[in-house]
Motif scaffolding. Structure first.
Motif, PDB file in Angstrom:
ATOM      1  N   LEU B 509       0.818  -1.212   0.000  1.00 23.12           N
ATOM      2  CA  LEU B 509       0.000   0.000   0.000  1.00 23.12           C
ATOM      3  C   LEU B 509       0.852   1.262   0.000  1.00 23.12           C
ATOM      4  N   GLY B 510       2.142   1.124   0.259  1.00 23.98           N
ATOM      5  CA  GLY B 510       3.011   2.296   0.352  1.00 23.98           C
ATOM      6  C   GLY B 510       2.729   3.114   1.591  1.00 23.98           C
ATOM      7  N   VAL B 511       2.342   2.442   2.692  1.00 22.54           N
ATOM      8  CA  VAL B 511       2.088   3.146   3.945  1.00 22.54           C
ATOM      9  C   VAL B 511       3.065   2.619   4.988  1.00 22.54           C
ATOM     10  N   SER B 512       3.089   3.284   6.157  1.00 24.25           N
ATOM     11  CA  SER B 512       4.116   2.907   7.126  1.00 24.25           C
ATOM     12  C   SER B 512       3.519   2.154   8.311  1.00 24.25           C
ATOM     13  N   THR B 513       4.402   1.447   9.013  1.00 25.77           N
ATOM     14  CA  THR B 513       4.019   0.740  10.232  1.00 25.77           C
ATOM     15  C   THR B 513       4.922   1.212  11.361  1.00 25.77           C
ATOM     16  N   ASP B 514       4.498   0.956  12.599  1.00 27.14           N
ATOM     17  CA  ASP B 514       5.375   1.303  13.725  1.00 27.14           C
ATOM     18  C   ASP B 514       6.321   0.132  14.001  1.00 27.14           C
ATOM     19  N   LYS B 515       7.076   0.217  15.086  1.00 25.20           N
ATOM     20  CA  LYS B 515       8.121  -0.789  15.313  1.00 25.20           C
ATOM     21  C   LYS B 515       7.547  -2.173  15.541  1.00 25.20           C
ATOM     22  N   TYR B 516       6.276  -2.248  15.930  1.00 27.11           N
ATOM     23  CA  TYR B 516       5.670  -3.560  16.151  1.00 27.11           C
ATOM     24  C   TYR B 516       5.074  -4.137  14.863  1.00 27.11           C
ATOM     25  N   GLY B 517       4.700  -3.238  13.920  1.00 27.51           N
ATOM     26  CA  GLY B 517       4.022  -3.671  12.703  1.00 27.51           C
ATOM     27  C   GLY B 517       2.595  -3.170  12.626  1.00 27.51           C
ATOM     28  N   TRP B 518       2.154  -2.398  13.619  1.00 28.01           N
ATOM     29  CA  TRP B 518       0.833  -1.770  13.514  1.00 28.01           C
ATOM     30  C   TRP B 518       0.886  -0.691  12.432  1.00 28.01           C
ATOM     31  N   LEU B 519      -0.186  -0.537  11.671  1.00 23.29           N
ATOM     32  CA  LEU B 519      -0.223   0.496  10.632  1.00 23.29           C
ATOM     33  C   LEU B 519      -0.293   1.871  11.296  1.00 23.29           C
ATOM     34  N   THR B 520       0.378   2.833  10.688  1.00 26.99           N
ATOM     35  CA  THR B 520       0.486   4.149  11.305  1.00 26.99           C
ATOM     36  C   THR B 520      -0.552   5.102  10.739  1.00 26.99           C
ATOM     37  N   GLU B 521      -1.304   5.734  11.605  1.00 20.00           N
ATOM     38  CA  GLU B 521      -2.292   6.718  11.193  1.00 20.00           C
ATOM     39  C   GLU B 521      -1.599   8.043  10.850  1.00 20.00           C
ATOM     40  N   ALA B 522      -2.326   8.936  10.147  1.00 18.07           N
ATOM     41  CA  ALA B 522      -1.709  10.194   9.704  1.00 18.07           C
ATOM     42  C   ALA B 522      -1.401  11.104  10.892  1.00 18.07           C
ATOM     43  N   HIS B 523      -2.254  11.100  11.896  1.00 19.27           N
ATOM     44  CA  HIS B 523      -2.008  11.873  13.109  1.00 19.27           C
ATOM     45  C   HIS B 523      -2.710  11.151  14.252  1.00 19.27           C
ATOM     46  N   PRO B 524      -1.995  10.914  15.355  1.00 18.81           N
ATOM     47  CA  PRO B 524      -2.584  10.078  16.412  1.00 18.81           C
ATOM     48  C   PRO B 524      -3.844  10.668  17.039  1.00 18.81           C
ATOM     49  N   LYS B 525      -3.984  11.970  16.978  1.00 21.87           N
ATOM     50  CA  LYS B 525      -5.173  12.558  17.593  1.00 21.87           C
ATOM     51  C   LYS B 525      -6.142  13.076  16.540  1.00 21.87           C
ATOM     52  N   LEU B 526      -5.609  13.832  15.579  1.00 24.03           N
ATOM     53  CA  LEU B 526      -6.516  14.555  14.688  1.00 24.03           C
ATOM     54  C   LEU B 526      -6.832  13.803  13.400  1.00 24.03           C
ATOM     55  N   LYS B 527      -6.039  12.811  13.049  1.00 23.77           N
ATOM     56  CA  LYS B 527      -6.347  12.027  11.846  1.00 23.77           C
ATOM     57  C   LYS B 527      -6.218  10.538  12.143  1.00 23.77           C
ATOM     58  N   PRO B 528      -7.013  10.048  13.081  1.00 19.93           N
ATOM     59  CA  PRO B 528      -6.827   8.668  13.534  1.00 19.93           C
ATOM     60  C   PRO B 528      -7.240   7.608  12.525  1.00 19.93           C
ATOM     61  N   VAL B 529      -8.097   7.942  11.559  1.00 21.55           N
ATOM     62  CA  VAL B 529      -8.523   6.912  10.598  1.00 21.55           C
ATOM     63  C   VAL B 529      -7.947   7.150   9.205  1.00 21.55           C
ATOM     64  N   SER B 530      -7.079   8.165   9.063  1.00 19.71           N
ATOM     65  CA  SER B 530      -6.449   8.429   7.777  1.00 19.71           C
ATOM     66  C   SER B 530      -5.016   7.925   7.822  1.00 19.71           C
ATOM     67  N   MET B 531      -4.473   7.672   6.644  1.00 18.85           N
ATOM     68  CA  MET B 531      -3.060   7.350   6.589  1.00 18.85           C
ATOM     69  C   MET B 531      -2.352   8.485   5.868  1.00 18.85           C
ATOM     70  N   LEU B 532      -1.017   8.475   5.924  1.00 16.90           N
ATOM     71  CA  LEU B 532      -0.284   9.575   5.298  1.00 16.90           C
ATOM     72  C   LEU B 532      -0.450   9.582   3.789  1.00 16.90           C
ATOM     73  N   THR B 533      -0.786   8.431   3.201  1.00 16.93           N
ATOM     74  CA  THR B 533      -1.076   8.394   1.776  1.00 16.93           C
ATOM     75  C   THR B 533      -2.550   8.769   1.577  1.00 16.93           C
ATOM     76  N   ASP B 534      -2.798   9.810   0.820  1.00 13.54           N
ATOM     77  CA  ASP B 534      -4.177  10.261   0.612  1.00 13.54           C
ATOM     78  C   ASP B 534      -5.013   9.137   0.012  1.00 13.54           C
ATOM     79  N   GLY B 535      -6.244   9.051   0.445  1.00 11.67           N
ATOM     80  CA  GLY B 535      -7.161   8.083  -0.146  1.00 11.67           C
ATOM     81  C   GLY B 535      -7.109   6.715   0.505  1.00 11.67           C
ATOM     82  N   ILE B 536      -6.171   6.511   1.448  1.00 10.12           N
ATOM     83  CA  ILE B 536      -6.114   5.237   2.175  1.00 10.12           C
ATOM     84  C   ILE B 536      -6.442   5.504   3.645  1.00 10.12           C
ATOM     85  N   TYR B 537      -7.425   4.762   4.145  1.00 10.94           N
ATOM     86  CA  TYR B 537      -7.901   4.960   5.514  1.00 10.94           C
ATOM     87  C   TYR B 537      -7.749   3.644   6.266  1.00 10.94           C
ATOM     88  N   LEU B 538      -7.862   3.709   7.577  1.00 13.65           N
ATOM     89  CA  LEU B 538      -7.733   2.470   8.337  1.00 13.65           C
ATOM     90  C   LEU B 538      -8.718   2.443   9.493  1.00 13.65           C
TER      91      LEU B 538
END
Lengths: 280, 658
Positions: B509-538
């Motif tokens: 997907l071209g998105v990032s994970t944290d050190k454990y392998g959890w997918l990383t949201e765009a912002h932990p508070k303000l964008k919790p269901v978005s990813m840094l790649t536009d158009g991909i949500y989690l």
């Protein structure tokens, strides 16, 4: 096969049978043990309870002596092994600390001599091959509970064991000499260690549990690789009548080493009930 | 001639506590082209923005510098402000006086000097800014949801409800996920199947939702609004158009006794199987690894028995590439493997099971029909020990984080145990009770007070068999004593960990994970269901451990984001991206290899008559994120970044060096 040998204090006193049997088994297997010259106490348990720096310095001096021989070093006692291995790890990873401690000990330890427990030495691939080839008395019919105690396998970060709660190398050696290791659950429980002196009742309780689990799982005897475990298991087991052996005693017996019989005579718990199973 | 305004923010006391902001504003007045400079307590507030707008008008400013916080926080705010004042939004520069100055330095003379330098550089850069315009990208109004658990189901239903097409891809033969395996749910004790299966049926019935079970995403290309996704439909060996779901094949299959994944190994299945009777779709699949027909080439019992001739051993995987406008990732979690833990027996003791296995033993649709029977001898356990935090909060064996849901489901399992076996005793070893959800604390009270569960704060150091019991050696740290319990059954609250191949999926997907392998949201508070790649949500537990209420809320949130995207026919593209001067480009391909987003390709350059005259790099504007890696690596300076042209950067450096 050649290792530097650090017997430690107890192998010259309460654990004499361990020292005799180690040397006897080693000789039968063509393993040359070179005793360190002018070795000193490893510091257990007092040093690491009181002064971490001293607890590293004492074994570091022995490591320095070992390094000069150009050999890796083995220690039969679990506590000696654990203290030396801890010092090896600490000093290898910290050049500053190493320099400081070398200055205090007057020895040059650069992290070349590695520390192995006697179990690791005897359970190496080449040794296992030789054991299999040179067994003269298969200890068939003898059910043994291999008891590792706390310090041989833990902490895993120091010892490198991957299944540190269920180690296998003593079991493997026992299988090679024809004994039958039982599956039991107190392999790595603590015997109470030096509390045997200060709080004997605590150690009596812990020891009884170990022996009861061994017996419940069908063992004729408990086999150990630690002189303090031997002392506690023999002296604090009350009336349970469970024979306790050093693994090297059974190994030497199976390899037909002469003179091993005199070790059996000096056990505090009669070992004949176990020996009768194999000496027909 | 540029006419620059400088606006210095106090950020309350965040900046003003260590930077003399008045002096910064005063100093800025002397910089080239600066016609106006002022400081204010909160530049991002409405009065603050009004100061900017009025100054633009009064002093005829054509570009501005805002000296405040990181552009990641408020650049869009001030771009909008500039736009409403009639400026091009890209004629704004931010000087980061907070993160890069006041937060990291004490109040000294040098701190203010550094702030002045930062402003000076921003002024030098803005003087060279050129207006940029946003492009338009068309949007394909069709969503892809990856993962068919409760998160994926909720997201798919919500997106479909908004009127858009959805494809729901699930790796196993049925949707339903972990939730379908649970017995009852906390804190209301409603039956998991009763609330989940209707939603599963809705998914199947909704004409806008297309289910792709037994399928996996293989490749993802493209960008927001225009993803090209390759999906592999694994061969089910059963023709779904002919199968009626009668189940005759399941009874006659001779390859029985295969551990059932759905029963967490507590029950068995045969080679042709559906995970559970309420599976959606209700079409079995053949597990080719164990099927006699595939292993030995003979059997064919299912084919003979099938009344509709639906069995098709020749079926092959089908790989398709389809267009989607947005992607919701809802791939869930795995459980930590307690076989790694020697203290609990390395998985050797049959009566030491995971909480998910216990869930199957309690479940009416489980292998024991909901009667709790322990695995070793099928006896009903009377004395049950639950151990919390197995793998969780345990850096030695597992991971440092809290799995969030275990305290609650252990309480639930203790309550249900009492309900099913009245004369049983449940003991719980815990570290802390974390019950911070609606109705959760009361639920714990139900377990402790109403059901008499024996909670002990402390860890368990060892489990071992003694006769037909498991001895649990633990420590009750509140009374300061070691505890030993002879249990009939031990249930381990094994923690949640990322799905074993989460990093592979992230790479696709071209998105990032944290050190454990959890997918990383765009912002932990303000964008919790978005990813840094536009158009991909989690949504749900692919991001971090989550319980059902949280998962459903996140799934609805992600679906809302998708619907918001699809509500527009086209979206604006960010203009601060790379471009290539094809005249000087030598098509060396370095930029192609360094681009982390795969946004650059080499193309043929043609003349007016259509003859290929050379090759050169080209930036896909929809994919480029404007990171500038290509611009920094290009040897002929052909790859450039809009908004960060060489002249702008040089001007900044010159200002600093003055």
């Amino acid at each position: 096969m050649k290792y530097a040998y650090y017997p430690g204090c107890s192998l010259e006193s309460t654990g004499k049978e361990y020292d005799i049997s180690v040397r006897a088994a080693a000789e039968s297997l063509g393993l040359e043990l070179v005793e360190l010259e002018d070795w000193n106490c490893c510091g257990a348990t007092s040093a690491h309870s009181l002064d971490n720096h001293l607890a590293l310095t004492l074994p570091a001096r022995n490591l320095g002596i070992a390094e000069k021989t150009g050999l890796d070093v083995t220690a039969p006692c679990a506590a000696c092994y654990n203290r030396m291995k801890t010092a090896e790890k600490a000093l290898k990873g910290d050049p500053k600390l190493r320099a400081e401690i070398n200055k205090e000990t007057g020895k040059d330890y650069e992290g070349n001599a590695a520390v192995y427990s006697l179990l690791e030495v005897f359970a190496g691939d080449e040794m296992k091959k030789r054991i299999a080839e040179r067994v003269t008395l298969k200890l068939e019919g003898l059910k043994v509970a291999c008891y590792y105690g706390c310090l041989l396998t833990r902490p895993a970060k120091v010892t490198g064991y991957d299944r540190y709660e269920d180690p296998q190398n003593m079991d493997e050696i026992m299988s090679l000499i024809g004994a039958e290791p039982v599956d039991w659950y107190f392999k790595t429980e603590c015997c109470g260690a030096s509390f045997g002196v200060a709080r004997a009742s605590t150690v009596e309780r812990l020891t009884a549990k170990i022996i009861e689990d061994a017996r419940a799982n069908g063992a004729d005897c408990v086999v150990t690789a630690c002189p303090l475990c031997m002392t506690n298991l023999e002296m604090r087991q009350g009336e349970l009548n469970m024979p306790i052996f050093y693994f090297t005693e059974l190994l030497a017996l199976a390899l037909g080493s002469e003179g091993i019989q005199k070790c059996f005579a000096s056990h505090l718990v009669d070992v004949n009930s176990a020996l009768d199973k194999v000496m027909r | 001639m540029a006419r620059i305004g400088v606006f210095v923010c106090h950020c309350g006391t965040n900046i003003a506590k260590s930077v003399d902001v008045e002096r910064v504003a005063e100093a800025a007045k002397s910089f080239p082209h600066v016609k106006f400079a002022v400081d204010y307590k909160y530049m991002c507030s409405e009065p603050g923005q009004n100061i900017i707008k009025e100054a633009v008008k009064e002093h005829k400013l054509d570009r501005i510098v805002v000296a405040s916080c990181s552009p990641r926080l408020h650049e869009p705010t001030f771009q909008k402000c500039a736009e409403s004042a009639g400026l091009n939004p890209y004629m704004v520069e931010m000087a980061n006086l907070r993160e890069q100055c006041s937060w990291v330095h004490d109040k000294t003379e040098e701190t203010t000097e550094k702030a002045i330098d930062l402003v000076k550089m921003a002024v030098a850069k803005v003087a060279k800014d050129a207006p940029l315009t946003r492009g338009e990208i068309p949007v394909t109004k069709r969503a892809l949801v990856i993962g068919g658990g409760i998160a994926g189901i909720e997201a798919a239903l919500t997106i479909a409800d908004c009127g858009y097409e959805v494809v729901l891809v699930e790796r196993t033969p049925s949707i339903g996920g972990h939730m379908a395996m649970y017995d009852k749910t906390f804190p209301t004790l409603d039956c998991s199947a009763c609330i989940l299966t209707p939603k599963m049926v809705d998914c199947a019935a909704d004409p806008r939702i297309e289910l792709r079970t037994y399928s996996e995403v293989e490749k993802v290309e493209g960008f927001v609004g225009n993803f090209d996704v390759t999906i592999r439909q694994r061969a089910k060996s059963v023709d779904k158009t002919k199968c009626t779901g009668c189940g005759a094949c399941l009874e006659k299959c001779p390859s029985k006794g295969i551990p059932s994944e759905f029963d967490a190994g507590m029950g068995t299945r045969c080679s042709i199987y559906r995970p559970f009777p309420q599976a959606v779709p209700n079409v079995p699949v053949i597990d080719r690894e164990t099927c006699k027909m595939f292993k030995e080439g003979k059997c064919g019992v299912c084919s003979k028995i099938c009344p509709t001739g639906a069995i098709d051993y020749t079926q092959e995987d089908v790989v398709t590439t389809e267009k989607f406008g947005a992607i919701v990732v809802a791939t869930g979690f795995d459980l930590w493997d307690h076989k790694l833990c020697g203290e609990y027996g390395y998985g050797r003791y049959p009566d030491v099971i995971t909480s998910l296995q216990y869930e199957r033993l309690m479940n009416a649709s489980g292998p024991t029909g909901g009667k709790i029977k322990r695995p070793s001898d099928g006896k009903e356990p009377k004395n049950i020990v639950f151990i919390c935090c197995v793998g969780s909060r345990d850096a030695e064996h597992g991971f440092t984080y809290c799995s969030k849901v275990c305290c609650m489901y252990i309480a639930k399992q203790a309550i249900l145990t009492k309900d099913k076996i009245h004369d049983s005793e449940s003991h719980v070893f815990y570290m802390d009770i974390r019950s911070n959800g609606k109705g959760y604390e009361e639920f714990i009270g139900m377990a402790t007070c109403n059901c008499g569960t024996n909670y002990m704060r402390g860890r368990v150091s060892k489990l071992y068999p003694k006769g037909d019991k498991i001895v649990v050696k633990g420590n009750d740290t509140l009374i300061g004593k070691p505890v030993e319990i002879e249990a009939d059954l031990v249930v381990l609250a094994t923690g949640m960990q990322p799905v074993h191949d989460s990093v592979d999926l992230a790479r696709k997907l071209g998105v990032s994970t944290d050190k454990y392998g959890w997918l990383t949201e765009a912002h932990p508070k303000l964008k919790p269901v978005s990813m840094l790649t536009d158009g991909i949500y989690l949504a749900g537990a692919c991001r971090y451990p989550a319980d059902i209420p949280d998962t459903v809320a996140q799934a609805a949130g992600a679906a809302g984001k998708v619907a918001g995207l699809f509500a527009k026919d086209s979206i604006k593209s960010e203009p601060m991206i790379a471009y290539i001067d094809q005249n000087s480009c030598a098509a060396c391909g370095l930029c192609v290899s360094v681009c982390p987003f795969g946004a650059i390709e080499i193309e043929d350059v043609k003349d007016k008559r259509g003859n290929v005259i050379k090759q050169a790099a080209r930036v896909n504007e929809g994919v480029c994120k404007g990171c500038g890696t290509c611009a920094a690596s290009c040897r002929s300076l052909s790859a450039r970044l809009r908004g960060f042209e060489g002249s702008q950067i040089l001007n900044e450096i010159e200002a600093l060096a003055e």
